[in-house]
Design a protein around this motif. Structure first.
Motif, PDB file in Angstrom:
ATOM      1  N   LEU A  16       0.827  -1.210   0.000  1.00 35.71           N
ATOM      2  CA  LEU A  16       0.000   0.000   0.000  1.00 35.71           C
ATOM      3  C   LEU A  16       0.862   1.260   0.000  1.00 35.71           C
ATOM      4  O   LEU A  16       0.556   2.239  -0.694  1.00 35.71           O
ATOM      5  N   THR A  41      -7.960  -1.201  -7.106  1.00 40.84           N
ATOM      6  CA  THR A  41      -7.905  -2.530  -6.498  1.00 40.84           C
ATOM      7  C   THR A  41      -9.000  -3.379  -7.137  1.00 40.84           C
ATOM      8  O   THR A  41      -9.803  -2.884  -7.932  1.00 40.84           O
ATOM      9  N   THR A  84     -10.170   2.476  -4.206  1.00 40.10           N
ATOM     10  CA  THR A  84      -8.741   2.672  -4.403  1.00 40.10           C
ATOM     11  C   THR A  84      -7.980   2.035  -3.245  1.00 40.10           C
ATOM     12  O   THR A  84      -8.573   1.516  -2.291  1.00 40.10           O
ATOM     13  N   THR A  85      -6.664   2.105  -3.327  1.00 36.50           N
ATOM     14  CA  THR A  85      -5.841   1.613  -2.227  1.00 36.50           C
ATOM     15  C   THR A  85      -6.155   2.346  -0.929  1.00 36.50           C
ATOM     16  O   THR A  85      -6.117   1.756   0.160  1.00 36.50           O
ATOM     17  N   ALA A 141      -4.972  -5.660  -3.965  1.00 39.67           N
ATOM     18  CA  ALA A 141      -4.075  -4.557  -4.324  1.00 39.67           C
ATOM     19  C   ALA A 141      -3.103  -4.975  -5.421  1.00 39.67           C
ATOM     20  O   ALA A 141      -2.862  -4.222  -6.373  1.00 39.67           O
TER      21      ALA A 141
END
Length: 203
Positions: free
Chosen positions: A16, A25, A31-32, A110
């Protein structure tokens, strides 16, 4: 016992940070940054984490997650890396059972959200731990979906759900974990039969 859940947590936190907060992701629309916030809430806010399973609490859980996501990204990832000892899901008694598949799958969310990914080699001990989790998770998910399927992983065994299954789902334990938690398009599995066609899976 090898602490696979803790190892996957560390690897995910490292990833991350390398990716930064705005990368895609496999979690739809997340999103991350969103993924990191979800994990912090799961560890530290059981009142909000329950919203993932209890519909009346969903809006509360999402508000808490969005507030968490708005904090500095490095701070959020640090909290992913360092869960509190009192966490209902991440304390020493529950960690391996509750988090081995959780953090493996989110680590892959991820990883596989990025272009040109390939499955990473997994040591046999982690695959065995994932297979134990797949047996529990898979039975729950497939029964909920109302499908009859045999799930098989070479070297680890098989199990059947439903009466007289005509469909077989096979693959390495990690790939089966991804498929059965709803990451069907990003899982390297083989399906023999049409019993899973159009079926929505996931917890």
């Amino acid at each position: 016992m090898t602490a696979y859940a803790q190892r996957e947590r560390r690897l995910l936190a490292d990833l991350l940070l390398r990716l930064g907060p705005d990368q895609p992701t496999l979690c739809d629309g997340w999103t991350t940054r969103d993924l990191a916030a979800h994990l912090v809430v799961r560890d530290r806010r059981p009142d909000a984490a329950a919203g993932a399973m209890i519909k009346p609490l969903h809006d509360h859980g999402e508000r808490v997650r969005l507030r968490t996501a708005a904090r500095p990204y490095e701070e959020v990832v640090h909290e992913v890396r360092t869960p509190p000892w009192w966490s209902p899901v991440s304390n020493p008694l529950t960690d391996e059972l509750a988090n081995t598949i959780e953090f493996f799958v989110h680590h892959e969310d991820a990883r596989r959200g990025q272009p040109d990914w390939e499955p990473r080699p997994l040591e046999p001990g982690l695959e065995a731990a994932l297979w134990r989790n797949v047996q529990l998770t898979g039975k729950l998910v497939l029964r909920r979906a109302g499908v009859a399927v045999t799930v098989s992983s070479d070297g680890y065994g098989s199990f059947a759900v439903g009466e007289s299954p005509a469909t077989t789902l096979s693959g390495r334990p990690g790939e089966l974990a991804m498929y059965l938690t709803g990451r069907t398009d990003a899982a390297r599995v083989e399906i023999d039969g049409d019993g899973l066609e159009g079926v929505r899976l996931g917890l």
